[in-house]
Scaffold this active site. Structure first.
Site, PDB file in Angstrom:
ATOM      1  CG  ASN A  94      -1.811   1.144   1.346  1.00  0.00           C
ATOM      2  OD1 ASN A  94      -1.394   2.265   1.110  1.00  0.00           O
ATOM      3  ND2 ASN A  94      -3.056   0.920   1.711  1.00  0.00           N
ATOM      4  CG  HIS A  97       0.715   6.395   4.733  1.00  0.00           C
ATOM      5  ND1 HIS A  97      -0.188   7.391   5.034  1.00  0.00           N
ATOM      6  CD2 HIS A  97       0.142   5.236   5.134  1.00  0.00           C
ATOM      7  CE1 HIS A  97      -1.253   6.864   5.615  1.00  0.00           C
ATOM      8  NE2 HIS A  97      -1.073   5.556   5.687  1.00  0.00           N
ATOM      9  CG  HIS A 126      -8.227   4.010   1.350  1.00  0.00           C
ATOM     10  ND1 HIS A 126      -8.343   3.914   2.719  1.00  0.00           N
ATOM     11  CD2 HIS A 126      -9.457   4.344   0.889  1.00  0.00           C
ATOM     12  CE1 HIS A 126      -9.601   4.178   3.069  1.00  0.00           C
ATOM     13  NE2 HIS A 126     -10.291   4.459   1.985  1.00  0.00           N
ATOM     14  NE  ARG A 150      -9.367   8.366   4.707  1.00  0.00           N
ATOM     15  CZ  ARG A 150      -9.613   7.486   5.680  1.00  0.00           C
ATOM     16  NH1 ARG A 150      -8.868   6.409   5.804  1.00  0.00           N
ATOM     17  NH2 ARG A 150     -10.589   7.686   6.523  1.00  0.00           N
ATOM     18  NE  ARG A 175      -7.704  11.431   5.756  1.00  0.00           N
ATOM     19  CZ  ARG A 175      -8.219  10.892   6.870  1.00  0.00           C
ATOM     20  NH1 ARG A 175      -7.475  10.102   7.615  1.00  0.00           N
ATOM     21  NH2 ARG A 175      -9.443  11.145   7.238  1.00  0.00           N
ATOM     22  CD  GLU A 194      -6.796  -0.351   1.257  1.00  0.00           C
ATOM     23  OE1 GLU A 194      -5.997  -1.234   1.548  1.00  0.00           O
ATOM     24  OE2 GLU A 194      -6.855   0.752   1.846  1.00  0.00           O
ATOM     25  CB  THR A 199      -9.405   1.878   7.680  1.00  0.00           C
ATOM     26  OG1 THR A 199      -9.057   2.599   6.502  1.00  0.00           O
ATOM     27  CG2 THR A 199     -10.741   1.219   7.484  1.00  0.00           C
ATOM     28  CD  GLU A 254      -6.956  -6.310   3.343  1.00  0.00           C
ATOM     29  OE1 GLU A 254      -7.058  -6.343   2.102  1.00  0.00           O
ATOM     30  OE2 GLU A 254      -6.240  -5.500   3.956  1.00  0.00           O
ATOM     31  CG  HIS A 303      -5.123  -1.375   9.445  1.00  0.00           C
ATOM     32  ND1 HIS A 303      -4.669  -0.733  10.567  1.00  0.00           N
ATOM     33  CD2 HIS A 303      -5.639  -0.413   8.650  1.00  0.00           C
ATOM     34  CE1 HIS A 303      -4.915   0.562  10.457  1.00  0.00           C
ATOM     35  NE2 HIS A 303      -5.500   0.790   9.297  1.00  0.00           N
TER      36      HIS A 303
HETATM   37  N1  PXP Z   1      -5.737  -3.123   4.242  1.00  0.00           N
HETATM   38  C1  PXP Z   1      -6.719  -2.183   4.316  1.00  0.00           C
HETATM   39  C2  PXP Z   1      -8.102  -2.577   3.930  1.00  0.00           C
HETATM   40  C3  PXP Z   1      -6.415  -0.865   4.714  1.00  0.00           C
HETATM   41  O1  PXP Z   1      -7.403   0.046   4.788  1.00  0.00           O
HETATM   42  C4  PXP Z   1      -5.085  -0.526   4.999  1.00  0.00           C
HETATM   43  C5  PXP Z   1      -4.739   0.884   5.345  1.00  0.00           C
HETATM   44  O2  PXP Z   1      -5.026   1.721   4.289  1.00  0.00           O
HETATM   45  C6  PXP Z   1      -4.104  -1.529   4.893  1.00  0.00           C
HETATM   46  C7  PXP Z   1      -4.463  -2.822   4.533  1.00  0.00           C
HETATM   47  C8  PXP Z   1      -2.665  -1.247   5.169  1.00  0.00           C
HETATM   48  O3  PXP Z   1      -2.499  -0.919   6.509  1.00  0.00           O
HETATM   49  P1  PXP Z   1      -1.115  -0.330   7.001  1.00  0.00           P
HETATM   50  O4  PXP Z   1      -0.879   0.920   6.224  1.00  0.00           O
HETATM   51  O5  PXP Z   1      -1.347  -0.096   8.460  1.00  0.00           O
HETATM   52  O6  PXP Z   1      -0.077  -1.373   6.727  1.00  0.00           O
END
Ligand code: PXP
Length: 252
Positions: free
Chosen positions: A9, A12, A45, A47, A51, A75, A106, A156, A198
């Site tokens: 992901n 960030h 994601h 959003r 953001r 996402e 989330t 998930e 997550h």
């Molecule tokens: N899976 C989902 C559905 C998420 O919403 C997120 C965060 O955007 C992640 C995985 C990844 O989480 P993290 O950034 O904490 O590794």
């Protein structure tokens, strides 16, 4: 045991870019690098408040993943706007997540059981467009059963509570891990593909990756943070190696 996939992901990277309103760092460049380092796919994601990831990031990531023949996992909240965007891009997969504007991330899983009539038509429309639909839920037997009932192909499981308990050295970490194990077994028995994600870091990845029913982990924040110190390539390779070791495979 089956090889476990890693979805990286890159949200960030966009968070850092947006902190200064500049065009860098570019999430697509991070995605390209992630694929080289051993990511099987890219997760982003979009959003509602934009953001981090922007609409043009999704355009670029969709094009990149198409070009590289790798899956993009979008996402998205369960809204008409996000459904239209998903249908326009037709990513490999869409993961439906709960979204509250005031949350930092989330915070919990989607309440599929309580929102069957809201979630079911979106699942049906995405599936009809050839998009694989995943629901981001807590490892709760009621939610898992509801995910199957609503027609999702994938769940998930939210690993956030377990990972936080480990980091805080709390005694309920074992119970939270057991819930993930039991949830994965229940979901697989219902014919659902099982993903998890997550809050996963180097410390927590092995206990999750060793759960045999889990086919894919989605990991973001920790990897982007670790990239500051050792680089994104090395951070992803180490995560990949820990996942493979947990599955008893030679590190790639
Ligand atoms: N899976 C989902 C559905 C998420 O919403 C997120 C965060 O955007 C992640 C995985 C990844 O989480 P993290 O950034 O904490 O590794």
């Amino acid at each position: 045991m089956r090889r476990i996939r890693l979805g990286v992901n890159i949200d960030h990277v966009a968070t850092i870019r947006n902190a200064r309103g500049e065009a860098y760092p570019d999430p697509s460049r991070a995605a390209e690098l992630a694929l080289v380092a051993g990511a099987d796919g890219i997760t982003a994601h979009l959003r509602e408040d934009r953001r981090h990831i922007s609409d043009s990031d999704i355009d670029a990531l969709a094009a990149l993943c198409r070009k590289r023949g790798r899956p993009l996992n979008l996402e998205m909240a369960v809204t008409a706007e996000m459904e239209a965007i998903a249908l326009a891009h037709r990513p490999h997969a869409a993961c439906l997540v709960p979204e509250r504007r005031e949350e930092v991330t989330t915070e919990g899983g989607l309440d599929v059981a309580g929102q069957h009539n809201r979630v079911a038509p979106v699942v049906a429309n995405l599936k009809a467009a050839g998009i694989r639909v995943s629901l981001f839920i807590e490892p709760d037997p009621v939610q898992i059963a509801a995910a199957a009932a609503v027609g999702a192909q994938v769940v998930e499981l939210h690993t956030g509570a377990y990972c936080l308990a480990v980091r805080e050295r709390r005694p309920d970490a074992d119970r939270l891990l057991a819930a993930l194990r039991e949830g994965a077994a229940q979901a697989a028995a219902l014919g659902l593909e099982v993903h998890a994600g997550h809050g996963i870091d180097y410390e927590t990845v092995s206990a999750v990756a060793v759960i045999p029913e889990i086919a894919e982990l989605n990991i973001g924040h920790f990897l982007i943070g670790e990239a500051i110190f050792i680089g994104l390539d090395a951070a992803i390779r180490r995560m990949r190696a820990l996942m493979d070791a947990a599955r008893g495979e030679a590190a790639a």
